[in-house]
Design an enzyme around this catalytic site. Sequence first.
Site, PDB file in Angstrom:
ATOM      1  CG  HIS A   1      -1.894  -1.187   1.625  1.00 41.24           C
ATOM      2  ND1 HIS A   1      -3.028  -1.413   1.534  1.00 41.24           N
ATOM      3  CD2 HIS A   1      -1.071  -2.314   2.592  1.00 41.24           C
ATOM      4  CE1 HIS A   1      -3.459  -2.245   1.810  1.00 41.24           C
ATOM      5  NE2 HIS A   1      -2.287  -3.387   2.443  1.00 41.24           N
TER       6      HIS A   1
ATOM      7  CB  THR B   1       0.879   6.876   4.047  1.00 39.72           C
ATOM      8  OG1 THR B   1       2.014   7.373   3.262  1.00 39.72           O
ATOM      9  CG2 THR B   1       1.639   5.197   4.455  1.00 39.72           C
TER      10      THR B   1
ATOM     11  CD  GLU C   1      -1.226   1.503   4.737  1.00 40.13           C
ATOM     12  OE1 GLU C   1      -0.059   2.326   3.865  1.00 40.13           O
ATOM     13  OE2 GLU C   1      -1.975   0.944   4.775  1.00 40.13           O
TER      14      GLU C   1
ATOM     15  CG  ASP D   1      -3.434   0.963  -2.365  1.00 41.81           C
ATOM     16  OD1 ASP D   1      -4.134   1.622  -2.298  1.00 41.81           O
ATOM     17  OD2 ASP D   1      -2.719   1.057  -0.579  1.00 41.81           O
TER      18      ASP D   1
ATOM     19  CG  HIS E   1      -4.855  -1.663  -1.024  1.00 37.67           C
ATOM     20  ND1 HIS E   1      -5.311  -0.515  -0.247  1.00 37.67           N
ATOM     21  CD2 HIS E   1      -5.690  -2.994  -0.959  1.00 37.67           C
ATOM     22  CE1 HIS E   1      -6.510  -0.878   0.445  1.00 37.67           C
ATOM     23  NE2 HIS E   1      -6.579  -2.142  -0.038  1.00 37.67           N
TER      24      HIS E   1
END
Length: 208
Positions: free
Chosen positions: A5, A7, A70, A118, A108
Amino acid sequence: MVVLHFTAMADAASALDRLCDPAAEVSAHYLIAADGQVVQLVDETARAWHAGAGCWGGVEDVNSRSIGIELDNPGDRPFPAPLMAALEVLLPGILARWSIRPERVIGHSDMAPDRKWDPGRRFDWLRLARQGLAVWPEPVGAIAPDEAAFRKAATAFGYGAGWQTGHVLDALRQRFRPWAEGPLAAADMSVIADLARRFPVDPDGAGA
């Protein structure tokens, strides 16, 4: 699986505050800051709320079958070298501990292409693939655009059969042809055909 991912926040501190806020109902196993600092937020044996609704292959509860990472990036710029270097140190251990194949390292946007984009077009998937930490296509020749054939190959690779073709195409391009635009093209067909052939999500027919 491992799900990557970004953020989508101003900095790592802001992301950390949100990931640690129970009211936000979002979490991840790891956060990697732009300067390369790695923070573990959830034990790898525990379920983190990072993926949300979506699927990859036959897996619909992705949170229960994945490690979420992340990456400190707002989504509109390249990923800093220290962050990428830290990811390249972190990933091999995760893959080894959980016997995760490189094709199970996804974005993601791959498992939720109708609502997520992302880690985005600026993420260097090829860099990871060169180290065996992700996959990259080796298309040979052009294949005439055919939506039915595209969807069949996309599903074999792992994209959900229920997603709209436009969403699947965009997710594929974000990873493998980030400069591409317009309708389904021969180059897209070649990419997904190779991925489906070499990296089917369920190679043994035993479930994803």
